[in-house]
Write a protein that holds these residues in place. Structure first.
Motif, PDB file in Angstrom:
ATOM      1  N   ALA A 268       0.831  -1.210   0.000  1.00  0.00           N
ATOM      2  CA  ALA A 268       0.000   0.000   0.000  1.00  0.00           C
ATOM      3  C   ALA A 268       0.869   1.265   0.000  1.00  0.00           C
ATOM      4  O   ALA A 268       0.561   2.241  -0.703  1.00  0.00           O
ATOM      5  N   GLU A 269       1.948   1.253   0.779  1.00  0.00           N
ATOM      6  CA  GLU A 269       2.838   2.421   0.838  1.00  0.00           C
ATOM      7  C   GLU A 269       3.517   2.657  -0.506  1.00  0.00           C
ATOM      8  O   GLU A 269       3.668   3.795  -0.957  1.00  0.00           O
ATOM      9  N   PHE A 270       3.914   1.567  -1.164  1.00  0.00           N
ATOM     10  CA  PHE A 270       4.573   1.718  -2.456  1.00  0.00           C
ATOM     11  C   PHE A 270       3.606   2.260  -3.509  1.00  0.00           C
ATOM     12  O   PHE A 270       3.973   3.124  -4.327  1.00  0.00           O
ATOM     13  N   ALA A 271       2.364   1.764  -3.498  1.00  0.00           N
ATOM     14  CA  ALA A 271       1.375   2.240  -4.467  1.00  0.00           C
ATOM     15  C   ALA A 271       1.100   3.730  -4.274  1.00  0.00           C
ATOM     16  O   ALA A 271       1.031   4.503  -5.244  1.00  0.00           O
ATOM     17  N   GLU A 272       0.971   4.168  -3.017  1.00  0.00           N
ATOM     18  CA  GLU A 272       0.716   5.578  -2.760  1.00  0.00           C
ATOM     19  C   GLU A 272       1.931   6.438  -3.109  1.00  0.00           C
ATOM     20  O   GLU A 272       1.789   7.563  -3.593  1.00  0.00           O
ATOM     21  N   MET A 273       3.134   5.916  -2.883  1.00  0.00           N
ATOM     22  CA  MET A 273       4.338   6.648  -3.267  1.00  0.00           C
ATOM     23  C   MET A 273       4.384   6.855  -4.779  1.00  0.00           C
ATOM     24  O   MET A 273       4.745   7.936  -5.277  1.00  0.00           O
ATOM     25  N   LYS A 274       3.964   5.842  -5.516  1.00  0.00           N
ATOM     26  CA  LYS A 274       3.975   5.945  -6.965  1.00  0.00           C
ATOM     27  C   LYS A 274       2.929   6.954  -7.454  1.00  0.00           C
ATOM     28  O   LYS A 274       3.161   7.727  -8.395  1.00  0.00           O
ATOM     29  N   ARG A 275       1.748   6.970  -6.808  1.00  0.00           N
ATOM     30  CA  ARG A 275       0.721   7.961  -7.172  1.00  0.00           C
ATOM     31  C   ARG A 275       1.226   9.376  -6.866  1.00  0.00           C
ATOM     32  O   ARG A 275       1.037  10.304  -7.672  1.00  0.00           O
ATOM     33  N   GLU A 276       1.848   9.545  -5.702  1.00  0.00           N
ATOM     34  CA  GLU A 276       2.310  10.868  -5.303  1.00  0.00           C
ATOM     35  C   GLU A 276       3.392  11.392  -6.240  1.00  0.00           C
ATOM     36  O   GLU A 276       3.484  12.596  -6.504  1.00  0.00           O
ATOM     37  N   SER A 277       4.201  10.479  -6.770  1.00  0.00           N
ATOM     38  CA  SER A 277       5.237  10.916  -7.709  1.00  0.00           C
ATOM     39  C   SER A 277       4.625  11.502  -8.978  1.00  0.00           C
ATOM     40  O   SER A 277       5.203  12.394  -9.608  1.00  0.00           O
ATOM     41  N   ARG A 278       3.441  11.007  -9.371  1.00  0.00           N
ATOM     42  CA  ARG A 278       2.769  11.544 -10.554  1.00  0.00           C
ATOM     43  C   ARG A 278       2.002  12.829 -10.214  1.00  0.00           C
ATOM     44  O   ARG A 278       1.900  13.736 -11.030  1.00  0.00           O
ATOM     45  N   ARG A 279       1.456  12.884  -9.001  1.00  0.00           N
ATOM     46  CA  ARG A 279       0.765  14.106  -8.600  1.00  0.00           C
ATOM     47  C   ARG A 279       1.719  15.294  -8.578  1.00  0.00           C
ATOM     48  O   ARG A 279       1.340  16.424  -8.904  1.00  0.00           O
ATOM     49  N   ALA A 280       2.950  15.049  -8.175  1.00  0.00           N
ATOM     50  CA  ALA A 280       3.913  16.146  -8.056  1.00  0.00           C
ATOM     51  C   ALA A 280       4.188  16.824  -9.389  1.00  0.00           C
ATOM     52  O   ALA A 280       4.554  18.002  -9.427  1.00  0.00           O
ATOM     53  N   VAL A 281       3.976  16.090 -10.490  1.00  0.00           N
ATOM     54  CA  VAL A 281       4.229  16.673 -11.817  1.00  0.00           C
ATOM     55  C   VAL A 281       2.933  16.849 -12.596  1.00  0.00           C
ATOM     56  O   VAL A 281       2.961  17.098 -13.807  1.00  0.00           O
ATOM     57  N   GLY A 282       1.777  16.654 -11.921  1.00  0.00           N
ATOM     58  CA  GLY A 282       0.488  16.869 -12.551  1.00  0.00           C
ATOM     59  C   GLY A 282       0.064  15.785 -13.505  1.00  0.00           C
ATOM     60  O   GLY A 282      -0.736  16.048 -14.419  1.00  0.00           O
ATOM     61  N   ASN A 283       0.535  14.561 -13.327  1.00  0.00           N
ATOM     62  CA  ASN A 283       0.185  13.464 -14.235  1.00  0.00           C
ATOM     63  C   ASN A 283      -0.751  12.442 -13.586  1.00  0.00           C
ATOM     64  O   ASN A 283      -0.875  11.325 -14.070  1.00  0.00           O
ATOM     65  N   TYR A 284      -1.387  12.810 -12.461  1.00  0.00           N
ATOM     66  CA  TYR A 284      -2.329  11.900 -11.821  1.00  0.00           C
ATOM     67  C   TYR A 284      -3.630  12.650 -11.565  1.00  0.00           C
ATOM     68  O   TYR A 284      -3.641  13.696 -10.907  1.00  0.00           O
ATOM     69  N   ASP A 285      -4.741  12.105 -12.099  1.00  0.00           N
ATOM     70  CA  ASP A 285      -6.046  12.742 -12.009  1.00  0.00           C
ATOM     71  C   ASP A 285      -6.792  12.171 -10.799  1.00  0.00           C
ATOM     72  O   ASP A 285      -7.299  11.045 -10.828  1.00  0.00           O
ATOM     73  N   ASP A 286      -6.843  12.947  -9.691  1.00  0.00           N
ATOM     74  CA  ASP A 286      -7.516  12.480  -8.485  1.00  0.00           C
ATOM     75  C   ASP A 286      -9.035  12.437  -8.652  1.00  0.00           C
ATOM     76  O   ASP A 286      -9.716  11.787  -7.841  1.00  0.00           O
ATOM     77  N   SER A 287      -9.570  13.134  -9.670  1.00  0.00           N
ATOM     78  CA  SER A 287     -11.019  13.093  -9.871  1.00  0.00           C
ATOM     79  C   SER A 287     -11.475  11.736 -10.388  1.00  0.00           C
ATOM     80  O   SER A 287     -12.633  11.354 -10.233  1.00  0.00           O
ATOM     81  N   ASN A 288     -10.588  10.984 -11.016  1.00  0.00           N
ATOM     82  CA  ASN A 288     -10.918   9.655 -11.522  1.00  0.00           C
ATOM     83  C   ASN A 288      -9.737   8.721 -11.193  1.00  0.00           C
ATOM     84  O   ASN A 288      -8.948   8.360 -12.063  1.00  0.00           O
ATOM     85  N   PRO A 289      -9.587   8.333  -9.916  1.00  0.00           N
ATOM     86  CA  PRO A 289      -8.412   7.535  -9.522  1.00  0.00           C
ATOM     87  C   PRO A 289      -8.363   6.166 -10.188  1.00  0.00           C
ATOM     88  O   PRO A 289      -7.275   5.647 -10.439  1.00  0.00           O
ATOM     89  N   ALA A 290      -9.507   5.574 -10.485  1.00  0.00           N
ATOM     90  CA  ALA A 290      -9.487   4.248 -11.121  1.00  0.00           C
ATOM     91  C   ALA A 290      -8.841   4.312 -12.492  1.00  0.00           C
ATOM     92  O   ALA A 290      -7.995   3.483 -12.842  1.00  0.00           O
TER      93      ALA A 290
END
Length: 438
Positions: A268-290
């Motif tokens: 779980a920690e690794f998955a969240e770390m990977k999501r956060e790495s994309r959020r930091a550069v604007g490449n992760y859409d939290d409105s549609n996480p799936a």
């Protein structure tokens, strides 16, 4: 006139006396010796190994074992024992009717007047300027080691002993007073029982060594020439002694574990770390996480997130490893012929699975005194060793580091398939970002 009986009577008496004298002489010659045993200790009560115990006026004698005990067969006419050892004052002990002895040796305060051989010539020990260190068999036997060079670590001043690697049975690096050359070899010269060796002493069983002396200064070149420029390590192996044949068995065992563990992330920690790495550069859409997860993670990672999988790869490689050593030795001989035979089995398992070191050694030391001027002998060593290291095919072969690879794997992976077979590199490398589909 004498009768025939009286004429032969003196001759019969004389014959009977001669017969009794011959019988008594034979009985005296066949009278067995006395079995004498005991223990030698120092002033502090500690056992002294290697002490010489000799019947005074004869060549019959023996030496004490690792526990300071001795046993010898003394002639019926023996009256005194002479107990001596280097660095201690010799003692003469009356035998009498005693068969069990306990002797305490005192340190020789005049040992500085001993004569020491220094290259070409001799001088008093108090005047010796050469740097010499010594490691005894007792100090070596206290260590569970496979390489006798490790016995020098921390016991000889001016000698640096470092571990060459982490695999079981891997040798060490010995440097005497630092590095002397940039391009040439810095290894010292090893001399075993007076014979210089071109290589190291890895194959010698430490339990077969009686002593190790290190010549650390330039005076060693007076004896060994340029080969002794990096220092000289003199190794003396155990040899037989005149007296009762002694059979010994020595064994020890133990285990080793990893001293510490690297703190790694769970699934779980690794998955969240990977999501956060994309959020930091604007490449992760939290409105549609799936949908964002579908683009970010691979199929095996998505399966791991859904199942709550968290694989600790380093722990799968580690284990509690065992070490064991078994040695059987036979030593003894007569005044003219002495022998020492030993066999050893040593096995050390590594904390990484499939890493281990196994060695079988067999040694024969034989000495025979032909006459007062000639002596012959042999020192024979047979070794068979097997070292299984990190090149096992189960880890992919080659020079792949299994523990380093385990640390690079992310915990969302699947280590085994449905048939229980190992999956090599089951997920994208943990430290590398997953490519985004176009």
């Amino acid at each position: 006139m004498a009768t025939p009986y009286t004429s032969h009577f003196p001759k019969a008496i004389l014959f009977l006396l001669l017969l009794l004298l011959a019988t008594a002489t034979r009985l005296i010659a066949q009278q067995p010796g006395n079995t004498i045993s005991g223990k030698i200790v120092d002033a502090k009560g500690s056992a002294l190994p290697g002490v010489t115990v000799q019947v005074k006026g004869t060549t019959t004698g023996t030496s004490t074992g690792p526990d300071g005990t001795f046993t010898l067969q003394a002639p019926p006419t023996a009256t005194e024992l002479v107990v001596s050892s280097i660095g201690y004052t010799p003692q003469t002990v009356a035998i009498g009717s005693r068969r069990q002895f306990s002797v305490t040796l005192q340190e020789d305060v005049k040992s500085l007047d001993d004569v020491v051989v220094v290259g070409y010539g001799t001088q008093k020990k108090s005047q010796t300027t050469g740097a010499i260190s010594s490691v005894t068999s007792r100090e070596i036997s206290e260590l569970p080691i496979a390489d006798p060079r490790r016995a020098l670590q921390g016991r000889a001043a001016g000698v640096d002993v470092t571990q060459a690697g982490s695999r079981p049975g891997q040798g060490v690096t010995v440097r005497i007073r630092g590095r002397r050359s940039i391009n040439a070899s810095n290894e010292p010269l090893y001399v075993v029982d007076g014979i210089p060796l071109a290589a190291g002493i890895d194959d010698i069983n430490p339990n077969d060594i009686a002593s190790m002396e290190v010549l650390k200064d330039a005076s060693a070149t007076a004896i060994y020439g340029s080969r002794g420029a990096n220092g000289v390590v003199l190794v003396t192996t155990r040899r037989g002694t005149a007296g009762k044949t002694v059979v010994s068995y020595d064994a020890y065992g133990g285990f080793s574990q990893a001293l510490g563990r690297v703190d790694i992330m769970n699934g779980a920690e690794f998955a969240e770390m990977k999501r956060e790495s994309r959020r930091a550069v604007g490449n992760y859409d939290d409105s549609n996480p799936a949908a964002a997860d579908q683009r970010l993670f691979s199929a095996v990672e998505l399966e791991g997130i859904e199942q709550g999988r968290s694989i600790d790869y380093p722990s799968m490689l580690l284990r509690t490893a065992g070490i064991q050593s078994h040695q059987v030795g036979v030593r003894g001989g007569s005044e003219k012929t002495q022998f020492a035979v030993s066999g050893n089995f040593f096995k050390e398992n590594g904390i990484l699975k499939t890493t281990d070191f196994t060695r079988f050694t067999f040694r024969i030391n034989l000495d025979h005194q032909i006459n007062d001027h000639f002596q012959v002998g042999t020192s024979t060593l047979g070794v068979y060793s097997l070292n299984n290291g990190n090149d096992s095919p189960v880890y992919g072969g080659g020079r792949f580091s299994p523990f380093g690879g385990a640390l690079n794997e992310n915990p969302l992976g699947k280590p085994y398939d449905e048939n229980g077979n190992l999956i090599f590199l089951p997920t994208p490398t943990a430290c590398a970002p997953t490519p985004r589909p176009r």
